[in-house]
Motif scaffolding. Sequence first.
Motif, PDB file in Angstrom:
ATOM      1  N   GLN A   1       8.380  12.691-101.453  1.00  0.00           N
ATOM      2  CA  GLN A   1       9.238  13.321-100.422  1.00  0.00           C
ATOM      3  C   GLN A   1      10.426  14.038-101.051  1.00  0.00           C
ATOM      4  OE1 GLN A   1      10.400  10.067 -97.912  1.00  0.00           O
ATOM      5  NE2 GLN A   1       8.310   9.867 -97.134  1.00  0.00           N
ATOM      6  N   VAL A   2      11.087  13.364-102.025  1.00  0.00           N
ATOM      7  CA  VAL A   2      12.280  13.965-102.655  1.00  0.00           C
ATOM      8  C   VAL A   2      11.888  15.262-103.365  1.00  0.00           C
ATOM      9  CG1 VAL A   2      14.028  13.644-104.466  1.00  0.00           C
ATOM     10  CG2 VAL A   2      13.529  11.779-102.869  1.00  0.00           C
ATOM     11  N   VAL A   3      10.757  15.202-104.075  1.00  0.00           N
ATOM     12  CA  VAL A   3      10.296  16.395-104.807  1.00  0.00           C
ATOM     13  C   VAL A   3      10.018  17.534-103.821  1.00  0.00           C
ATOM     14  CG1 VAL A   3       8.349  17.308-106.153  1.00  0.00           C
ATOM     15  CG2 VAL A   3       9.430  15.137-106.818  1.00  0.00           C
ATOM     16  N   ALA A   4       9.366  17.186-102.698  1.00  0.00           N
ATOM     17  CA  ALA A   4       9.024  18.233-101.714  1.00  0.00           C
ATOM     18  C   ALA A   4      10.291  18.770-101.042  1.00  0.00           C
ATOM     19  CB  ALA A   4       8.060  17.656-100.678  1.00  0.00           C
ATOM     20  N   GLU A   5      11.173  17.839-100.626  1.00  0.00           N
ATOM     21  CA  GLU A   5      12.365  18.251 -99.874  1.00  0.00           C
ATOM     22  C   GLU A   5      13.272  19.164-100.702  1.00  0.00           C
ATOM     23  OE1 GLU A   5      14.442  14.970 -98.076  1.00  0.00           O
ATOM     24  OE2 GLU A   5      16.265  16.190 -97.839  1.00  0.00           O
ATOM     25  N   HIS A   6      13.417  18.842-101.994  1.00  0.00           N
ATOM     26  CA  HIS A   6      14.332  19.631-102.826  1.00  0.00           C
ATOM     27  C   HIS A   6      13.590  20.651-103.680  1.00  0.00           C
ATOM     28  CE1 HIS A   6      17.710  17.199-101.563  1.00  0.00           C
ATOM     29  NE2 HIS A   6      16.934  16.142-101.711  1.00  0.00           N
ATOM     30  N   GLN A   7      12.301  20.765-103.407  1.00  0.00           N
ATOM     31  CA  GLN A   7      11.462  21.736-104.135  1.00  0.00           C
ATOM     32  C   GLN A   7      11.678  21.660-105.638  1.00  0.00           C
ATOM     33  OE1 GLN A   7      11.898  25.579-102.270  1.00  0.00           O
ATOM     34  NE2 GLN A   7      11.447  24.751-100.280  1.00  0.00           N
ATOM     35  N   ILE A   8      11.568  20.446-106.147  1.00  0.00           N
ATOM     36  CA  ILE A   8      11.743  20.251-107.594  1.00  0.00           C
ATOM     37  C   ILE A   8      10.434  20.653-108.280  1.00  0.00           C
ATOM     38  CG2 ILE A   8      12.230  18.575-109.419  1.00  0.00           C
ATOM     39  CD1 ILE A   8      13.801  16.935-107.338  1.00  0.00           C
ATOM     40  N   ALA A   9      10.514  21.648-109.137  1.00  0.00           N
ATOM     41  CA  ALA A   9       9.297  22.153-109.803  1.00  0.00           C
ATOM     42  C   ALA A   9       8.971  21.233-110.981  1.00  0.00           C
ATOM     43  CB  ALA A   9       9.547  23.584-110.274  1.00  0.00           C
ATOM     44  N   CYS A  10       8.230  20.167-110.697  1.00  0.00           N
ATOM     45  CA  CYS A  10       7.930  19.196-111.761  1.00  0.00           C
ATOM     46  C   CYS A  10       6.426  18.952-111.875  1.00  0.00           C
ATOM     47  CB  CYS A  10       8.700  17.898-111.525  1.00  0.00           C
ATOM     48  SG  CYS A  10       8.254  17.051-110.008  1.00  0.00           S
ATOM     49  N   ASP A  11       5.635  19.954-111.478  1.00  0.00           N
ATOM     50  CA  ASP A  11       4.167  19.888-111.638  1.00  0.00           C
ATOM     51  C   ASP A  11       3.573  18.631-111.016  1.00  0.00           C
ATOM     52  OD1 ASP A  11       4.470  22.217-113.119  1.00  0.00           O
ATOM     53  OD2 ASP A  11       4.589  21.152-115.032  1.00  0.00           O
ATOM     54  N   LEU A  12       4.106  18.219-109.861  1.00  0.00           N
ATOM     55  CA  LEU A  12       3.555  17.014-109.220  1.00  0.00           C
ATOM     56  C   LEU A  12       2.118  17.282-108.766  1.00  0.00           C
ATOM     57  CD1 LEU A  12       5.382  14.686-106.751  1.00  0.00           C
ATOM     58  CD2 LEU A  12       3.044  15.379-106.286  1.00  0.00           C
ATOM     59  N   GLU A  13       1.240  16.367-109.131  1.00  0.00           N
ATOM     60  CA  GLU A  13      -0.161  16.439-108.682  1.00  0.00           C
ATOM     61  C   GLU A  13      -0.529  15.100-108.069  1.00  0.00           C
ATOM     62  OE1 GLU A  13      -3.432  18.191-111.116  1.00  0.00           O
ATOM     63  OE2 GLU A  13      -1.885  18.358-112.635  1.00  0.00           O
ATOM     64  N   ALA A  14      -1.005  15.123-106.819  1.00  0.00           N
ATOM     65  CA  ALA A  14      -1.397  13.879-106.148  1.00  0.00           C
ATOM     66  C   ALA A  14      -2.840  13.555-106.541  1.00  0.00           C
ATOM     67  CB  ALA A  14      -1.251  14.044-104.645  1.00  0.00           C
ATOM     68  N   THR A  15      -2.993  13.048-107.743  1.00  0.00           N
ATOM     69  CA  THR A  15      -4.332  12.886-108.323  1.00  0.00           C
ATOM     70  C   THR A  15      -4.984  11.559-107.978  1.00  0.00           C
ATOM     71  OG1 THR A  15      -3.335  11.903-110.276  1.00  0.00           O
ATOM     72  CG2 THR A  15      -3.772  14.276-110.357  1.00  0.00           C
ATOM     73  N   GLY A  16      -4.191  10.555-107.547  1.00  0.00           N
ATOM     74  CA  GLY A  16      -4.708   9.190-107.482  1.00  0.00           C
ATOM     75  C   GLY A  16      -4.834   8.634-108.902  1.00  0.00           C
ATOM     76  N   TYR A  17      -5.263   7.380-108.968  1.00  0.00           N
ATOM     77  CA  TYR A  17      -5.241   6.675-110.263  1.00  0.00           C
ATOM     78  C   TYR A  17      -6.423   5.709-110.324  1.00  0.00           C
ATOM     79  CZ  TYR A  17      -3.593   2.447-112.755  1.00  0.00           C
ATOM     80  OH  TYR A  17      -3.493   1.325-113.527  1.00  0.00           O
ATOM     81  N   ILE A  18      -7.047   5.620-111.487  1.00  0.00           N
ATOM     82  CA  ILE A  18      -8.179   4.689-111.641  1.00  0.00           C
ATOM     83  C   ILE A  18      -7.884   3.717-112.776  1.00  0.00           C
ATOM     84  CG2 ILE A  18     -10.651   4.449-112.128  1.00  0.00           C
ATOM     85  CD1 ILE A  18     -10.971   7.354-111.147  1.00  0.00           C
ATOM     86  N   LEU A  19      -8.039   2.428-112.495  1.00  0.00           N
ATOM     87  CA  LEU A  19      -7.962   1.408-113.540  1.00  0.00           C
ATOM     88  C   LEU A  19      -9.397   1.153-113.994  1.00  0.00           C
ATOM     89  CD1 LEU A  19      -6.084  -0.497-115.104  1.00  0.00           C
ATOM     90  CD2 LEU A  19      -6.529  -2.227-113.367  1.00  0.00           C
ATOM     91  N   ILE A  20      -9.657   1.426-115.265  1.00  0.00           N
ATOM     92  CA  ILE A  20     -11.030   1.429-115.784  1.00  0.00           C
ATOM     93  C   ILE A  20     -11.332   0.135-116.533  1.00  0.00           C
ATOM     94  CG2 ILE A  20     -12.542   2.569-117.462  1.00  0.00           C
ATOM     95  CD1 ILE A  20     -10.958   5.149-116.898  1.00  0.00           C
ATOM     96  N   ASN A  21     -12.501  -0.424-116.279  1.00  0.00           N
ATOM     97  CA  ASN A  21     -12.936  -1.627-116.996  1.00  0.00           C
ATOM     98  C   ASN A  21     -13.865  -1.228-118.140  1.00  0.00           C
ATOM     99  OD1 ASN A  21     -11.739  -3.412-114.993  1.00  0.00           O
ATOM    100  ND2 ASN A  21     -13.346  -2.612-113.650  1.00  0.00           N
ATOM    101  N   THR A  22     -13.576  -1.795-119.315  1.00  0.00           N
ATOM    102  CA  THR A  22     -14.424  -1.477-120.462  1.00  0.00           C
ATOM    103  C   THR A  22     -15.206  -2.717-120.933  1.00  0.00           C
ATOM    104  OG1 THR A  22     -12.606  -1.944-121.960  1.00  0.00           O
ATOM    105  CG2 THR A  22     -12.881   0.351-121.311  1.00  0.00           C
ATOM    106  N   CYS A  23     -15.060  -3.854-120.245  1.00  0.00           N
ATOM    107  CA  CYS A  23     -15.787  -5.060-120.662  1.00  0.00           C
ATOM    108  C   CYS A  23     -16.066  -5.926-119.432  1.00  0.00           C
ATOM    109  CB  CYS A  23     -14.974  -5.836-121.697  1.00  0.00           C
ATOM    110  SG  CYS A  23     -13.454  -6.518-121.035  1.00  0.00           S
ATOM    111  N   THR A  24     -16.992  -6.870-119.563  1.00  0.00           N
ATOM    112  CA  THR A  24     -17.381  -7.680-118.400  1.00  0.00           C
ATOM    113  C   THR A  24     -16.236  -8.565-117.927  1.00  0.00           C
ATOM    114  OG1 THR A  24     -18.393  -9.161-119.968  1.00  0.00           O
ATOM    115  CG2 THR A  24     -19.889  -7.802-118.681  1.00  0.00           C
TER     116      THR A  24
END
Length: 461
Positions: free
Chosen positions: A129-152
């Motif tokens: 919200q702060v970034v949008a409201e003040h139009q802060i050009a900080c390359d925000l990307e709403a990408t989501g996040y994945i926690l990856i498992n590499t072992c059983t």
Amino acid sequence: MHLRLDERPFSTVPPAVANGAYQPVSFWQETVDVTPGVPLAEDLDCDVVIAGGGYTGLSVAYHLKQQKPDLDIVILERSVVGHGASGRNGGFAMPLIGWDLYHAASALGEETAGAAYRLMYQAVDHLKQVVAEHQIACDLEATGYILINTCTAREKRARRELELAHRLGFDHTWLDRDALQDYIRCDQYRSGVLDPHPCIINPAKLARGLKAVVEGMGVRIYEQTSINEIVDGAPVQVRTPGGIVRGTQAVLALNGFSGALGFMKSRILPVHTYIVLTEPLSDAQLEAIGWAKHRASLETARNFIHYFRLTADNRIAFGGEDAELYPGGSFRNEDPGIFEALKARFRQYFPTLRDLQFTHAWGGTLGVSVDMFPTFGQGGSAKNIFHACAYAGHGVSLSNYAGAILAPEMLRAAGHNAEAHPGKPFFYNRIPFWLPPDPLRYLGMRGYRALLRAHDRIQGA
Ligand SMILES: Cc1cc2nc3c(=O)[nH]c(=O)nc-3n(C[C@H](O)[C@H](O)[C@H](O)COP(=O)(O)OP(=O)(O)OC[C@H]3O[C@@H](n4cnc5c(N)ncnc54)[C@H](O)[C@@H]3O)c2cc1C
């Protein structure tokens, strides 16, 4: 409370300003124009004096000004705003607090852990919200996040954690190997858990953008101004080489640097984490590892995580692998051994990208408590010194929300009307565990680190 600066931990890092010019450490800091501000050169009186010009200090100033625009606020920053972790981090704004949700629930109980994670989601949304409201050009990307498992072993734990997340009402999704391929392709990645809410930013652009916002609200910022001493009382006296600032209230927003000023020295560790950065990937290279479509930010589930993401110009920032506490609590911007280990791990995960060049490598100082939980609170003989710190490796969202929690407490303590933040978080006025001084602390942490590494190796993570 009488705090005095110990300069020795800073002797291992070069000054941020040389011959009048800013010396960036991270790739992100190279993407912003910084003209170092003038140091404090007079004595001042003000309502609130803030020590430290990272996200925490800026957030407290922002929220105080929003709620009481006529407050006179001064920020004192040793280097330049965003020179610390706030201008160097991976840029993941996420809801993590403690080691993970599962650990938080074991340590705090499900109800408190659920409330803490809801607060963290508020913090992520607030940042957007702060970034949008003040139009802060900080390359925000709403990408989501994945926690990856590499072992059983990690996969089993992730399944239990997912059940808990669903029970607490969080909309995380299990990704099996096939589903994960749609987000990222690597032979060692078995499965993952997707959280759609986190976003990524360019951290230095965010810090410098916030600086402009609070200056626009009338906050005075003195860069190149190191605090040498803080003398408790009413007012609090904050002493610098060029002058003394007397504040009705003070805020310690120093995170990993807190101990160097003598604040919670035996409770908050100045731990370091590192990042290596590749040259930009071509569309074909991005497509080959399956990252082009969703651009999700990624982390591997281990004690010593790997965190990696794309930059706006399609470089890969790849961090983690290890974390270091140095003798005497000294600060570092680089660690060649960890850089090499990170590059080797990157090539192991993505053999098709083995010819990619690494253009940058850097690190920075975090504040970490033994149980990985933060501490916010109020202290001093006149109860007018506030603090927010010890975010561990996930302070981007919470440090940017620090003001939402502290500002109402500060305003009420100063006799103004302010609505308290709904539900005081469990870490308010929490005192982290005590640790013995060096060399015991350093040796103890080396031993603990070796155990965590061995555990990762045994699990095959
Ligand atoms: C390499 C790295 C990667 C990270 N990645 C992530 C991530 O992806 N996601 C995430 O959530 N978190 C991450 N973090 C953590 C996150 O960056 C921090 O939690 C957050 O920036 C803390 O902000 P802060 O304002 O409290 O501290 P800082 O940004 O460190 O600010 C403290 C400021 O105090 C100043 N200071 C110190 N001593 C004095 C003094 N004596 N007088 C005046 N000023 C002083 C410093 O110069 C500094 O600017 C990472 C950190 C690092 C180092």
